[in-house]
Design a protein around this motif. Structure first.
Motif, mmCIF file in Angstrom:
data_model
loop_
_atom_site.group_PDB
_atom_site.id
_atom_site.type_symbol
_atom_site.label_atom_id
_atom_site.label_comp_id
_atom_site.label_asym_id
_atom_site.label_seq_id
_atom_site.Cartn_x
_atom_site.Cartn_y
_atom_site.Cartn_z
ATOM 1 N N VAL A 65 0.840 -1.199 0.000
ATOM 2 C CA VAL A 65 0.000 0.000 0.000
ATOM 3 C C VAL A 65 0.874 1.247 0.000
ATOM 4 C CG1 VAL A 65 -1.641 1.363 1.350
ATOM 5 C CG2 VAL A 65 -1.971 -1.095 1.105
ATOM 6 N N ILE A 66 1.829 1.272 0.915
ATOM 7 C CA ILE A 66 2.701 2.440 1.037
ATOM 8 C C ILE A 66 3.605 2.566 -0.186
ATOM 9 C CG2 ILE A 66 4.510 3.516 2.400
ATOM 10 C CD1 ILE A 66 1.655 3.499 3.648
ATOM 11 N N GLY A 67 4.112 1.447 -0.680
ATOM 12 C CA GLY A 67 4.961 1.483 -1.875
ATOM 13 C C GLY A 67 4.247 2.112 -3.053
ATOM 14 N N GLN A 68 2.957 1.798 -3.192
ATOM 15 C CA GLN A 68 2.185 2.366 -4.285
ATOM 16 C C GLN A 68 2.014 3.878 -4.113
ATOM 17 O OE1 GLN A 68 -1.536 0.379 -4.965
ATOM 18 N NE2 GLN A 68 -2.311 1.969 -6.345
ATOM 19 N N LEU A 69 1.729 4.311 -2.881
ATOM 20 C CA LEU A 69 1.570 5.747 -2.623
ATOM 21 C C LEU A 69 2.857 6.509 -2.922
ATOM 22 C CD1 LEU A 69 -0.427 5.689 0.753
ATOM 23 C CD2 LEU A 69 -1.318 6.193 -1.524
ATOM 24 N N VAL A 70 3.974 5.957 -2.472
ATOM 25 C CA VAL A 70 5.260 6.629 -2.686
ATOM 26 C C VAL A 70 5.594 6.681 -4.169
ATOM 27 C CG1 VAL A 70 7.744 6.490 -2.247
ATOM 28 C CG2 VAL A 70 6.128 6.086 -0.374
ATOM 29 N N ALA A 71 5.319 5.600 -4.890
ATOM 30 C CA ALA A 71 5.558 5.588 -6.337
ATOM 31 C C ALA A 71 4.714 6.643 -7.034
ATOM 32 C CB ALA A 71 5.255 4.206 -6.908
ATOM 33 N N GLN A 72 3.459 6.777 -6.609
ATOM 34 C CA GLN A 72 2.588 7.802 -7.184
ATOM 35 C C GLN A 72 3.108 9.197 -6.858
ATOM 36 O OE1 GLN A 72 -1.463 5.044 -6.820
ATOM 37 N NE2 GLN A 72 -1.185 6.799 -5.481
ATOM 38 N N GLY A 73 3.648 9.354 -5.658
ATOM 39 C CA GLY A 73 4.224 10.641 -5.282
ATOM 40 C C GLY A 73 5.438 10.988 -6.133
ATOM 41 N N ARG A 74 6.282 10.009 -6.391
ATOM 42 C CA ARG A 74 7.470 10.263 -7.220
ATOM 43 C C ARG A 74 7.060 10.651 -8.643
ATOM 44 N NH1 ARG A 74 11.244 8.857 -3.768
ATOM 45 N NH2 ARG A 74 11.223 6.852 -2.662
ATOM 46 N N GLN A 75 6.044 9.978 -9.154
ATOM 47 C CA GLN A 75 5.580 10.305 -10.501
ATOM 48 C C GLN A 75 5.012 11.724 -10.544
ATOM 49 O OE1 GLN A 75 2.823 7.457 -12.077
ATOM 50 N NE2 GLN A 75 2.683 8.445 -14.068
ATOM 51 N N ALA A 76 4.286 12.104 -9.503
ATOM 52 C CA ALA A 76 3.747 13.460 -9.443
ATOM 53 C C ALA A 76 4.871 14.488 -9.384
ATOM 54 C CB ALA A 76 2.834 13.600 -8.228
ATOM 55 N N MET A 77 5.930 14.170 -8.651
ATOM 56 C CA MET A 77 7.069 15.082 -8.569
ATOM 57 C C MET A 77 7.722 15.274 -9.932
ATOM 58 S SD MET A 77 8.944 14.011 -4.992
ATOM 59 C CE MET A 77 10.367 14.998 -5.437
ATOM 60 N N GLU A 78 7.806 14.207 -10.703
ATOM 61 C CA GLU A 78 8.397 14.321 -12.041
ATOM 62 C C GLU A 78 7.635 15.312 -12.903
ATOM 63 O OE1 GLU A 78 8.693 10.483 -13.821
ATOM 64 O OE2 GLU A 78 10.055 9.678 -12.287
ATOM 65 N N SER A 79 6.330 15.357 -12.728
ATOM 66 C CA SER A 79 5.519 16.233 -13.567
ATOM 67 C C SER A 79 5.683 17.712 -13.206
ATOM 68 C CB SER A 79 4.045 15.835 -13.469
ATOM 69 O OG SER A 79 3.543 16.115 -12.188
ATOM 70 N N ILE A 80 6.221 18.009 -12.011
ATOM 71 C CA ILE A 80 6.446 19.413 -11.640
ATOM 72 C C ILE A 80 7.933 19.741 -11.518
ATOM 73 C CG2 ILE A 80 4.230 19.514 -10.431
ATOM 74 C CD1 ILE A 80 5.924 19.562 -7.785
ATOM 75 N N ALA A 81 8.774 18.818 -11.968
ATOM 76 C CA ALA A 81 10.224 18.998 -11.826
ATOM 77 C C ALA A 81 10.713 20.275 -12.506
ATOM 78 C CB ALA A 81 10.961 17.789 -12.389
ATOM 79 N N ASP A 82 10.031 20.691 -13.582
ATOM 80 C CA ASP A 82 10.458 21.874 -14.318
ATOM 81 C C ASP A 82 9.672 23.127 -13.929
ATOM 82 O OD1 ASP A 82 12.339 20.380 -15.750
ATOM 83 O OD2 ASP A 82 10.876 19.830 -17.292
ATOM 84 N N TYR A 83 8.895 23.047 -12.878
ATOM 85 C CA TYR A 83 8.129 24.217 -12.440
ATOM 86 C C TYR A 83 9.082 25.355 -12.061
ATOM 87 C CZ TYR A 83 3.299 22.476 -12.088
ATOM 88 O OH TYR A 83 2.024 22.037 -12.352
ATOM 89 N N GLU A 84 8.713 26.549 -12.454
ATOM 90 C CA GLU A 84 9.443 27.731 -12.023
ATOM 91 C C GLU A 84 8.881 28.212 -10.695
ATOM 92 O OE1 GLU A 84 9.240 30.528 -15.211
ATOM 93 O OE2 GLU A 84 10.486 29.303 -16.554
ATOM 94 N N GLN A 85 9.562 29.203 -10.114
ATOM 95 C CA GLN A 85 9.178 29.651 -8.775
ATOM 96 C C GLN A 85 7.724 30.103 -8.708
ATOM 97 O OE1 GLN A 85 11.591 29.701 -5.912
ATOM 98 N NE2 GLN A 85 9.509 29.466 -5.169
ATOM 99 N N GLU A 86 7.268 30.814 -9.709
ATOM 100 C CA GLU A 86 5.894 31.302 -9.703
ATOM 101 C C GLU A 86 4.893 30.155 -9.686
ATOM 102 O OE1 GLU A 86 2.909 34.153 -12.376
ATOM 103 O OE2 GLU A 86 5.039 33.930 -12.910
ATOM 104 N N GLN A 87 5.186 29.102 -10.423
ATOM 105 C CA GLN A 87 4.286 27.953 -10.449
ATOM 106 C C GLN A 87 4.284 27.218 -9.107
ATOM 107 O OE1 GLN A 87 6.352 26.532 -14.111
ATOM 108 N NE2 GLN A 87 4.277 25.947 -14.779
#
Length: 477
Positions: free
Chosen positions: A16-38
């Motif tokens: 259960v936790i492994g799945q949540l953490v994996a989903q969190g990492r994927q979400a982080m990838e999608s905002i990796a290029d966010y600028e400060q304003e975003q």
């Protein structure tokens, strides 16, 4: 959480936790290029999710209904005040890419995420704490997985749902903020502690101990047991008003609520009268015994749920106090008879009960304060009500706490206030005194990894005389 995650998706806590953490990492990838304003828009989104009046009230109502702790109006105030203060502290502050350049030293600092953050949330603040942690975690482009207490599950679900609605508005992935799905249990909480990249635990001493032993880098915070010293020079009416505000806010759910007041003998009677004028009820010896028995039926460490963050009338009924005045009090006062396990009223009470100690002079007041904190609340906080700057200097040097508030209501000021320089937070470290690596108020900078880039600068080599001259002059070669 990803609210779509269900228990049927996995059969063990680790999965259960492994799945949540994996989903969190994927979400982080999608905002990796966010600028400060975003990034700052993400923080604003989380803030608005709990600050908005209807949301703040609904979350607060459910919190009182489910946990039985505190009162709705104070919880609404807490959510809005802490959220506004935290947002004011961090909005516009650099947390993405280059955050500092020191040309003279040839140093450039680049901020990067710490990863998926696990946050264990206490039942006493089931709505405000997860929102605060989510704000400061997202400020660093991290994802966060919240683990609520079982009694605060519904509150955390409301918070996460509200946050998800706001994240949708700014086009950010919902999995940036997730929570452990029901049923919440120790197995999932402990699995979370081991799986995430950084852990933050606010709550029970058991959870803090497990967090510190998890092997995961962590900011686990110490227990509170705030002591306020009142010296002979204090403005007693103002001091009594401050202590009353701190003692009664949200029925003392805060770890920063005053638990004891150490009062210098020459102003003791006058200070007690000032506290009574603020709604305090001073228990006699028999009433004190009855109150202690109701609060700690099995001695120190057995604080009864019948009194934790409950209205004073309910506490009076639980202790079977007969005086009508006791049932009308805003808070209770008991005179301390000692410090330590045999005197549980000297410890943290999480209730509208204040223990009073009489000190011969300021020196003894410091000694009593130190004894109380050594027993419980080591390193956390204390306060001083005074007009004597020498006393301010002395208590600052002699009492080992991470926060020392002068002439302030403790629970309003310890976690940051608009009239002091402490940053807003709901998680406060107690330093090595309290077994923590954190000795300050938790903020977004604790959720950043920093790459320090060092470039060549003009060489500057000190001479032997510059480094050893004063030593040789005093002691010879």
């Amino acid at each position: 959480m990803s609210l779509e995650t269900r228990e049927s998706d996995a059969t063990s806590a680790d999965e259960v936790i492994g799945q949540l953490v994996a989903q969190g990492r994927q979400a982080m990838e999608s905002i990796a290029d966010y600028e400060q304003e975003q990034v700052d828009e993400l923080v604003q989104a989380v803030a608005w999710a709990v600050y908005e009046e209807q949301n703040a009230r609904k979350i607060s109502e459910v919190a009182v209904e489910e946990t039985g702790f505190g009162n709705v109006e104070d919880k609404v105030t807490k959510k809005q005040r802490k959220t506004m203060g935290t947002l004011n502290d961090i909005l516009g502050k650099p947390s993405v890419g280059i955050i500092d350049v020191d040309e003279e030293r040839g140093i450039t600092e680049i901020a990067k995420p710490v990863g998926v953050v696990g946050a264990v949330v206490p039942s006493t603040n089931p709505g405000a704490t997860p929102a605060n942690i989510a704000m400061i975690a997202l400020k660093g482009r991290n994802a966060v997985v919240l683990s609520p207490s079982p009694s605060g599950l519904g509150v955390c679900e409301l918070v996460v749902e509200s946050i998800h609605e706001e994240l949708d508005k700014v086009g950010a992935p919902r999995d940036l903020v997730q929570m452990v799905p029901p049923p919440v249990n120790k197995e999932k909480t402990y699995a979370l502690m081991e799986e995430v990249d950084l852990l933050q635990v606010t709550g029970s001493s058991n959870n803090v101990a497990h967090g510190q032993q998890s092997g995961t880098p962590n900011y686990c915070v110490g227990e509170g047991n705030v002591v306020s010293v009142v010296d002979a020079t204090a403005d007693l009416e103002a001091a009594a008003s401050r202590i009353e505000k701190s003692k009664t806010f949200d029925y003392a759910t805060s770890c920063s609520s005053d638990n004891s007041a150490v009062i210098v003998e020459s102003v003791y009677e006058e200070m007690v009268a000032a506290l009574e004028a603020e709604g305090g009820y001073l228990c006699n010896a028999t009433e004190r015994e009855k109150l202690e028995e109701a609060m700690f039926p099995e001695g120190h460490g057995s604080l009864s749920g019948d009194v934790i963050a409950k209205p004073p009338k309910q506490i009076a009924e639980a202790a079977e106090l007969e005086a009508p005045e006791a049932h009308e009090a805003a808070f209770f006062m008991v005179e301390g008879t000692g410090v330590g396990p045999d005197h549980p009223l000297s410890g943290e009470k999480l209730s509208v009960v204040l223990t009073l100690y009489k000190a011969i002079d300021f020196e003894e007041a410091l000694s009593i304060t130190s004894d109380i904190l050594d027993f419980e609340g080591t390193g956390h906080s204390c306060g001083l009500h005074t007009t004597d700057e020498e006393h301010v200097d002395r208590i600052g040097h002699e009492i080992d706490v991470c926060r020392l508030l002068i002439n302030q209501p403790q629970c309003y000021g310890n976690g940051g206030n608009f009239n002091n320089g402490l940053n807003f937070t709901l998680s406060m470290g107690a330093g090595t005194w309290g077994g923590n690596q954190l000795d300050e108020n938790l903020d977004y900078t604790h959720f950043l990894n920093i790459t320090t880039v060092s470039e060549v600068i003009e060489e500057s080599v000190p001479t032997e005389e510059e480094l050893f001259g004063s030593y040789h002059e005093k002691y010879g070669r």
